[in-house]
Design a protein around this motif. Structure first.
Motif, short mmCIF file in Angstrom:
data_model
loop_
_atom_site.label_atom_id
_atom_site.label_comp_id
_atom_site.label_asym_id
_atom_site.label_seq_id
_atom_site.Cartn_x
_atom_site.Cartn_y
_atom_site.Cartn_z
N LEU A 30 -6.80 -2.61 3.87
CA LEU A 30 -5.99 -1.75 4.74
C LEU A 30 -6.96 -1.08 5.71
O LEU A 30 -7.70 -0.18 5.32
CB LEU A 30 -5.20 -0.71 3.95
N CYS B 256 -2.86 0.48 -4.04
CA CYS B 256 -2.31 -0.84 -3.78
C CYS B 256 -1.49 -1.25 -5.00
O CYS B 256 -1.72 -0.77 -6.11
CB CYS B 256 -3.41 -1.86 -3.48
N ALA C 201 -2.94 -4.29 7.67
CA ALA C 201 -3.21 -4.88 6.35
C ALA C 201 -3.60 -6.34 6.53
O ALA C 201 -3.10 -7.03 7.41
CB ALA C 201 -1.97 -4.76 5.47
N TRP D 114 0.87 -1.18 0.00
CA TRP D 114 0.00 0.00 0.00
C TRP D 114 0.90 1.23 0.00
O TRP D 114 1.88 1.28 0.77
CB TRP D 114 -0.91 0.02 1.22
N SER E 224 2.63 0.14 3.71
CA SER E 224 2.77 -1.21 4.25
C SER E 224 3.06 -2.17 3.11
O SER E 224 2.78 -1.88 1.95
CB SER E 224 1.50 -1.65 4.99
N TYR F 60 5.21 -2.05 8.24
CA TYR F 60 4.53 -0.77 8.17
C TYR F 60 5.52 0.38 8.29
O TYR F 60 6.52 0.28 8.99
CB TYR F 60 3.51 -0.64 9.31
#
Length: 127
Positions: A81, A96, A70, A36, A49, A60
């Motif tokens: 998320l 993403c 996540a 992410w 993350s 993270y």
């Protein structure tokens, strides 16, 4: 054809929560790490993350540790998320992304290894 489609963005007040979803098609979550990222105007994407495909370990960025989480639903081919205790500085477009070829993350993700990207979903945190 590979597609990643984010949803779940919106506007919330500080301290609120949102859950972003990333529906994946054309690839298997068994073999791709999922990251992410977020981006604000005038800045590059920053990693939030990353979750490894083999053991599900997740890393993270320090700015979201303890607030974001996540997860993956293999049956729905969707990655989530969960964002809690949102702050104004979390305001950004969230993306993403999927990284294959055996890629494994060991910390905050960087863009380079990621092959496929979603279109992004906007998150705004404001009172």
């Amino acid at each position: 054809q590979v597609q990643l489609v984010e949803s779940g963005g919106g506007s919330v007040q500080p301290g609120g929560s949102l859950r972003l979803s990333c529906e994946v098609s054309g690839i298997s979550l068994d073999y791709y790490a999922i990251g992410w990222f977020r981006q604000t105007p005038g800045k590059g994407r920053e990693g939030v993350s990353c979750t490894n495909s083999d053991d599900g370990s997740t890393y993270y960025d320090d700015s979201v540790k303890g607030r974001f989480s996540a997860s993956k639903d293999f049956g729905k081919k969707t990655v989530y998320l969960q964002m809690n205790d949102l702050k104004p500085e979390d305001t950004a477009t969230y993306f993403c992304a999927a990284a294959g070829s055996g890629y494994r993350c060991y910390g905050r993700p960087t863009e380079g290894p990621y092959d496929y990207w979603g279109q992004g979903t906007q998150v705004t945190v404001s009172s």
